[in-house]
Motif scaffolding. Structure first.
Motif, mmCIF file in Angstrom:
data_model
loop_
_atom_site.group_PDB
_atom_site.id
_atom_site.type_symbol
_atom_site.label_atom_id
_atom_site.label_comp_id
_atom_site.label_asym_id
_atom_site.label_seq_id
_atom_site.Cartn_x
_atom_site.Cartn_y
_atom_site.Cartn_z
ATOM 1 N N UNK A 131 0.827 -1.205 0.000
ATOM 2 C CA UNK A 131 0.000 0.000 0.000
ATOM 3 C C UNK A 131 0.865 1.259 0.000
ATOM 4 N N UNK A 132 1.869 1.281 0.853
ATOM 5 C CA UNK A 132 2.741 2.458 0.887
ATOM 6 C C UNK A 132 3.551 2.580 -0.403
ATOM 7 N N UNK A 133 3.929 1.453 -0.949
ATOM 8 C CA UNK A 133 4.669 1.497 -2.216
ATOM 9 C C UNK A 133 3.806 2.117 -3.309
ATOM 10 N N UNK A 134 2.517 1.726 -3.340
ATOM 11 C CA UNK A 134 1.615 2.203 -4.387
ATOM 12 C C UNK A 134 1.214 3.659 -4.176
ATOM 13 N N UNK A 135 0.985 4.050 -2.918
ATOM 14 C CA UNK A 135 0.429 5.383 -2.664
ATOM 15 C C UNK A 135 1.481 6.455 -2.430
ATOM 16 N N UNK A 136 2.674 6.052 -1.986
ATOM 17 C CA UNK A 136 3.699 7.044 -1.641
ATOM 18 C C UNK A 136 4.959 6.879 -2.482
ATOM 19 N N UNK A 137 5.525 5.671 -2.467
ATOM 20 C CA UNK A 137 6.851 5.482 -3.055
ATOM 21 C C UNK A 137 6.818 5.632 -4.571
#
Length: 681
Positions: free
Chosen positions: A296-302
């Motif tokens: 999720x963090x990879x998709x939304x932030x990284x």
């Protein structure tokens, strides 16, 4: 408004439990604030412009954790985003040589600045916002937003009680820094217990009076929608910094929630287990991260951050083609390089030149340097006419609407805010782009900024303190202004240049060293009174931190001095020879830190074995033991009166130095004498 789903809730629970596990593993730390603040951190980082694979990208958003004791939360967040922190690094929280120390440090991946002492972080954030505004005003062109980032900060009640936060927040409001967004974690608890024991002011009214946009979120423990809405609204405020008061429960979910007991101690084992049960995690496992949270963090932030970085890189290549001069200059700054030949603009002096106060030669240096170093930015804590820190034609850094200057201006009017100035300089330095911030005050009042000065050295921020009125020579203002002990304190700080130049050439050397410095801050202590340009002073030799400025063959004594006392020592040496045929070498030692890093061979060539060494400085003698056998100085407070008369009162004259030199020679006559430079280890 951003939508928040079950995966957001799972991410927040993961953040909370990773933070609790770090503290549990170390059996040391602060679990309470991370438990309450995790939703705020999630909302901030979910929209944060960053690239973990290029953490120094100049147009990233900055995040500063001002209540640095909450750092387990920051390390958890950075790990989830893919910064260089493994689960094992989290397990080593607060351990020796760990990459996750007990308070956030600039040396750690993804950490913008060291912010442990409360109030420093929000003040650093003001500095970063100033740097961004100046950077944007200097380099942005239509269609080319080289810099449009934000600075975000989380602060706590303790930060807002510290005076330095008030200093910097007041200035931020005046400067209309709309790029600064701060979240105030209001949990009503401090170490002593309820904040109501000592702190019941209306913080938002105070910040409204400072000129900030103020907002409030009542249910910070779980209302991510309101937190996000407040953040997006804050971005619309282009001419005011924003503070968002978020009411949270310290230790949210813990059996001790809402009490001081959850502030600074690891939770009990049964408490940790019930937390994990509560949020659907296995109570018998630690440091668990569901794969869907990483994804999720990879998709939304990284991934969005990486794309923004790539777009910026392409834009910059086009910028360099369309604006070649600016592009070349900006590339140089981003490379951390100085302009070729910049040092040739440092003034040089001969003994035929007029006597000048070193604060005046400092002004000459700054006047020359700002013409060739666009990264040089500075000001004074309301002492501009005394510090001589402003150059002719300078433009002030001010909101354009005030018509007092503009954001491309490089002279900062700090007001009477020494501590705030120091913390802001640290933030400007930490922003990047090779900024070289300087700030002026009287040397004595650098003590007001001791917290920020120490953190500059600890963080490796190479800021420059222009510290004038460096001794009893300032005269009539008296003991309150006379910095008797200040240099001894500053010299005791690790990783700190403390320059006290004797004339113009040594002043230029001090600035050369300070501007070239990559990770060491500098204090340049400067005289109010005129000093002669010394016959054998040397820019090149001064860069070694200490050198022989007046020599004789086979000296009977060595006099070692700094600043205004070097010329008096030379006069004393001449008097000793003319009247007693006593031969005295004189050593100028403008910077202990630099001298200590010279080779042993060089240091012994300056201060050799077999000769008594006497230091002379009209300040405390406590820092001189490693260079001199005897010290002549001032271990009491000064006096009010004309500078020359105070010097005479304490016998700080050529005759006084000569007399004590004779006594030193006689005391050591016939004794085997080793240089203080010698070390067993």
């Amino acid at each position: 408004m951003a939508q928040f789903s079950d995966i957001d809730k799972l991410a927040v629970s993961t953040l909370r439990l990773l933070s609790v596990d770090q503290v549990e593993s170390a059996q040391s730390g602060h679990p309470g604030a991370p438990l309450g603040l995790a939703p705020v951190a999630h909302v901030i980082f979910k929209q944060l412009r960053c690239n973990p694979n290029n953490e120094h990208w100049i147009n990233r958003d900055r995040f500063v954790l001002s209540n640095g004791h909450s750092c387990a939360l920051l390390y958890s967040m950075l790990h989830l985003l893919g910064y260089d922190y493994s689960i094992e690094d989290l397990r080593q929280f607060r351990q020796v040589n760990s990459r996750t120390p007990g308070h956030p440090e600039f040396h750690s991946a993804g950490v913008e600045i060291t912010s442990g002492p409360l109030g420093q972080g929000i003040s650093n954030a003001v500095g970063m916002a100033i740097a961004q505004a100046n950077f944007a005003a200097t380099y942005n062109e239509e269609g080319f937003p080289i810099s449009d980032s934000y600075t975000f900060a989380i602060v706590g009640d303790g930060c807002l009680q510290e005076g330095v936060a008030s200093e910097t927040s007041s200035l931020a409001g005046h400067l209309q820094l709309g790029n600064l967004i701060t979240f105030y974690d209001s949990n009503s608890i401090s170490i002593d217990g309820k904040t109501s024991y000592s702190f019941d002011e209306d913080v938002l009214k105070r910040y409204e009076a400072y000129g900030w946009e103020v907002m409030e979120v009542d249910k910070g423990d779980d209302d991510m929608g309101s937190i996000s809405s407040a953040l997006e609204k804050a971005k619309l405020s282009k001419d005011k910094p924003t503070i968002i008061k978020v009411t949270t429960t310290i230790g949210f979910g813990s059996l001790q929630q809402g009490t001081a007991g959850v502030h600074g101690s690891a939770l009990k084992a049964d408490d940790v287990k019930q937390l994990k049960n509560r949020w659907g995690f296995d109570p018998n496992k630690s440091f668990v991260v569901p794969q869907e949270v990483y994804d999720y963090y990879k998709k939304t932030v990284v991934e969005p951050g990486q794309k923004l970085n790539e777009q910026w890189d392409r834009m910059f290549e086009e910028y360099k083609t369309k604006f070649p001069e600016k592009g070349k200059e900006l590339q140089r700054r981003l490379n951390g390089e100085l302009p070729e030949g910049w040092e040739k603009h440092l003034p040089r002096f001969t003994s035929d030149d007029d006597a000048l106060a070193t604060r005046k030669t400092s002004q000459q240096v700054l006047t020359n340097m700002v013409q060739v170093l666009p990264e040089l930015i500075g000001g004074s804590a309301d002492l501009t006419p005394s510090n001589l820190t402003r150059w002719e034609g300078a433009v002030d850094f001010q909101p354009p609407i005030t018509q007092l200057g503009n954001y491309a201006g490089r002279y900062i009017r700090y007001g009477v805010r020494e501590h705030g100035m120091g913390a802001i300089m640290n933030g400007i330095s930490a922003f990047g782009a090779n900024y070289k911030p300087y700030g002026g005050t009287f040397l004595n009042f650098v003590s007001y900024a001791a917290g920020a000065v120490r953190l500059a050295a600890l963080s490796g921020n190479p800021v420059i303190w222009v510290a004038t009125h460096d001794s009893i020579g300032l005269g009539e203002d008296g003991p309150t202004h006379q910095p008797i002990e200040t240099l001894a304190h500053l010299r005791a700080i690790p990783n700190m240049h403390v320059w006290r130049p004797a004339d113009g050439n040594e002043t230029s050397a001090a600035y050369y060293s300070a501007i070239k410095s990559g990770r060491t801050p500098s204090v340049v202590a400067l005289s109010r009174q005129n000093l002669p340009q010394l016959e054998h002073s040397s820019f090149e030799k001064a860069l070694k931190g200490g050198y022989v400025i007046h020599d004789v063959e086979n000296p009977d004594i060595i006099l070692v001095s700094t600043g205004s006392e070097v010329s008096i020592s030379i006069d004393a040496a001449k008097k000793l020879y003319d009247t007693k045929r006593i031969k005295a070498r004189v050593v100028s030692l403008p910077d202990f830190y630099t001298f200590d890093r010279q080779s042993e061979e060089y240091r012994f060539s300056v201060l050799p074995d077999g000769v008594p060494i006497m230091s002379f400085e009209v300040l405390a003698t406590s820092s001189w033991g490693k260079y001199a056998h005897q010290s002549f100085g001032l271990d009491e407070f000064g006096r009010s009166g004309k500078g020359p008369e105070i010097y005479k009162l304490f016998d700080f004259t050529a005759d006084g130095v000569a007399s004590r030199a004779e006594k030193t020679i006689n005391y050591y006559k016939g004794k085997q004498l080793l240089s203080p430079m010698g070390r067993a280890f």
